[in-house]
Design a protein around this motif. Structure first.
Motif, mmCIF file in Angstrom:
data_model
loop_
_atom_site.group_PDB
_atom_site.id
_atom_site.type_symbol
_atom_site.label_atom_id
_atom_site.label_comp_id
_atom_site.label_asym_id
_atom_site.label_seq_id
_atom_site.Cartn_x
_atom_site.Cartn_y
_atom_site.Cartn_z
ATOM 1 N N PHE A 1 9.412 -17.591 23.676
ATOM 2 C CA PHE A 1 10.105 -18.473 24.609
ATOM 3 C C PHE A 1 11.608 -18.270 24.462
ATOM 4 O O PHE A 1 12.142 -18.288 23.353
ATOM 5 C CB PHE A 1 9.750 -19.932 24.334
ATOM 6 N N SER B 1 9.075 -17.782 29.492
ATOM 7 C CA SER B 1 7.975 -17.600 28.560
ATOM 8 C C SER B 1 7.433 -16.188 28.742
ATOM 9 O O SER B 1 7.036 -15.815 29.850
ATOM 10 C CB SER B 1 6.872 -18.634 28.821
ATOM 11 N N SER C 1 7.161 -24.911 29.131
ATOM 12 C CA SER C 1 6.649 -25.512 27.898
ATOM 13 C C SER C 1 5.531 -26.490 28.241
ATOM 14 O O SER C 1 5.751 -27.475 28.947
ATOM 15 C CB SER C 1 7.775 -26.254 27.163
ATOM 16 N N ARG D 1 3.521 -14.904 21.955
ATOM 17 C CA ARG D 1 4.245 -15.603 23.010
ATOM 18 C C ARG D 1 5.662 -15.869 22.535
ATOM 19 O O ARG D 1 5.880 -16.374 21.441
ATOM 20 C CB ARG D 1 3.574 -16.933 23.368
#
Length: 246
Positions: free
Chosen positions: A77, A68, A215, A75
């Motif tokens: 991922f 991340s 997550s 943001r």
């Protein structure tokens, strides 16, 4: 230079907006001034961003399910399945992907970049061995109602001769819940099955697997399963997020 450019950009933006309003009102004599102030605002804004960008910090979180990367309000991922390898390029961490451009994370120096590369490589190498196909298939919901599916999952260990004498089955389930490449439904089901055995060490290991996820949605779903429940809403959110990333 960044602060100076920012000091020019702010008032020029306001002035350009005021000139645009006057031009829209039909006062064409302001168009010439607007043609000068507009480029000044653009150039000063770009200059401020280029000068101040190196001062903006980046947060990198490393988990079993991927990386991340947070910078300002953005943001990103990078799923574990998309990480082909990591390397160092000067003061930057380079995350190689099977397809597409590599992900570059700027650090404070070559030493920090090398340390991060080692940490990511360790996280990728530390994955549990893949579980047998039979164990994975037994965890699938396969369209069953939630209550029926949960009952079948919990029975996976209870049907054996006990937790300590069902080491292979328990190890298979641990392999699933600790593998960041396995989809959320199977990881949550494995967590619920392990939680049903009543062993505090098993629940602690499941919680550790949940905390290793970057997550938040997946972490919540596995933690709920560690308490013996399958939260359908939390699982659906984790599955949706995984599909969106894919």
């Amino acid at each position: 230079m960044g602060l100076l450019s920012l000091a020019v950009a702010a008032p020029s933006a306001l002035f350009s907006a005021a000139l645009a309003v006057e031009a829209l009102r039909g006062r064409d004599h302001w168009l010439g001034v607007l043609a000068l102030m507009g480029p000044l605002w653009v150039l000063s804004s770009v200059g401020a961003w280029l000068c101040l960008r190196p001062l903006v910090g980046t947060t990198l979180r490393i988990g079993t399910d991927g990386l991340s990367i947070r910078r300002l309000l953005r943001r990103r991922f990078v799923p574990r399945a998309e990480i082909a390898g990591v390397g160092v390029r000067g003061a930057a961490l380079v995350v190689e992907r099977p397809s597409g451009k590599p992900v570059v994370v700027t650090t404070s120096g070559a030493e920090e970049a090398a340390a991060l590369a080692r940490r990511v490589a360790e996280a990728l190498a530390g994955q549990a061995a893949a579980a047998p196909v039979e164990a994975l298939a037994a965890l699938d919901r396969a369209g069953r109602p939630l209550a029926e599916w949960r009952h079948a999952v919990i029975a996976l260990l209870r049907e054996s001769a006990g937790y300590r004498r069902a080491g292979i089955i328990a190890d298979d389930l641990f392999s699933v819940v600790e593998d960041g490449a396995v989809r959320p439904e199977r990881r949550v089901a494995a967590a619920a099955a392990l939680a049903s055995c009543g062993e505090p060490s098993a629940k602690a290991r499941v919680r550790a697997a949940a905390e290793a996820c970057v997550s938040n949605k997946l972490r919540i779903a596995i933690l709920r399963a560690a308490d013996g429940e399958i939260d359908e809403g939390a699982l659906a959110a984790a599955e949706e997020e995984a599909m969106r990333r894919a």
